[in-house]
Design an enzyme around this catalytic site. Structure first.
Site: not given
Ligand SMILES: NC(=O)c1ccc[n+]([C@@H]2O[C@H](COP(=O)([O-])OP(=O)(O)OC[C@H]3O[C@@H](n4cnc5c(N)ncnc54)[C@H](OP(=O)(O)O)[C@@H]3O)[C@@H](O)[C@H]2O)c1
Length: 249
Positions: A164, A168
């Site tokens: 991961y 990034k």
């Molecule tokens: N949460 C944090 O603390 C955090 C911190 C830094 C960065 N981020 C980044 O923020 C972004 C959103 O993360 P989140 O925390 O909201 O996670 P999340 O709740 O797990 O949501 C991830 C989303 O990405 C979708 N996804 C995964 N694989 C995919 C694919 N192959 N094609 C299309 N959609 C796909 C998932 O769809 P499904 O519902 O179908 O699985 C879901 O809608 C990510 O890029 C993550 O790395 C998050």
């Protein structure tokens, strides 16, 4: 003219919150979702809140799905003003340490977090070029920052994992390279650091809400003409600061 915004992985977490916030600003929000039913549920929830929302089947790892989504946007709107490359995954791998990394997990994470962003961006660029001043937001993370991850004073210092964080880091370079290619156009390309947000990605352990994370993407998606391009922008807390700003790569 209504602003058209596509959010990949827009059906839950930070992506859904981003769609909601952009919808509240009167934009047409295209909710990219790899699963059609989950996309439709998100569409209904957003419409219930008054947004002009439309689900789009979009699996960022499936080139055919990406092409179909681009064709549909072209036919329906003829352009795209905002692309938020938000879809991302984390995968556990062995004991989580670099020495335990398996190529299968590394490939899986890169397929979504890196290759997926390039595939979607290249498919959408012709539509983005047709917008007056498009914005591309790549949702990155502070764990992709080499400066933060190698700073012994950072709370991130104890973390040592390859898939991961390095995906990034690669995404940060992807961001910088698109910004460079597009620097003589009105298009701005930036990486967002949402901060540690409570979502399914981390078992809801984050201390920020998805909406707070989404606010960072919204700031970059709505940058004025004199705003930055080619930067990592976001929550400064882990870097020891307050509020939002440019973070070290
Ligand atoms: N949460 C944090 O603390 C955090 C911190 C830094 C960065 N981020 C980044 O923020 C972004 C959103 O993360 P989140 O925390 O909201 O996670 P999340 O709740 O797990 O949501 C991830 C989303 O990405 C979708 N996804 C995964 N694989 C995919 C694919 N192959 N094609 C299309 N959609 C796909 C998932 O769809 P499904 O519902 O179908 O699985 C879901 O809608 C990510 O890029 C993550 O790395 C998050």
């Amino acid at each position: 003219m209504t602003t058209i915004a596509l959010i990949t992985g827009g059906n839950k977490g930070i992506g859904l919150a981003t769609a909601r916030l952009l919808g509240e600003r009167g934009m047409t929000v295209l909710v990219g979702a790899r699963d059609e039913a989950r996309g439709k549920d998100a569409e209904q929830a957003l419409r219930g809140g008054g947004a002009d929302a439309h689900a789009v089947q979009l699996d960022v790892t499936d080139e055919e799905s990406v092409r179909r989504a681009a064709d549909w946007i072209d036919t329906s709107y003829g352009r795209l003003d905002i692309l938020v490359n938000n879809a991302g995954i984390v995968r556990a791998d062995g004991d989580g340490r670099p020495s335990g990394t398996t190529l299968a997990v590394l490939r899986e994470v890169y397929e979504t977090n890196v290759f997926g962003v390039v595939a979607v961006t290249n498919a959408m660029l012709p539509l983005l070029r047709r917008a007056p001043a498009a914005r591309i937001v790549n949702v990155s993370s502070e764990v992709g920052s080499i400066a933060s991850m190698t700073n012994p004073d950072s709370p991130l210092w104890p973390m040592a994992s390859v898939p991961y964080p390095s995906s990034k880091t690669a995404l940060n370079m992807v961001t910088a390279m698109y910004a460079k290619e597009l620097r003589d156009t009105p298009i701005k390309v930036n990486a967002a650091n949402p901060g540690y947000c409570a979502t399914d990605l981390n078992g809801h352990n984050g201390y920020r809400t998805p909406e707070q994370g989404a606010e960072v993407s919204v700031q970059l998606a709505t940058l004025p003409a004199d705003g930055p391009t080619g930067v990592l922008w976001g929550d400064l807390a882990l870097a020891g600061g307050d509020g939002y700003g440019v973070l070290p790569w």
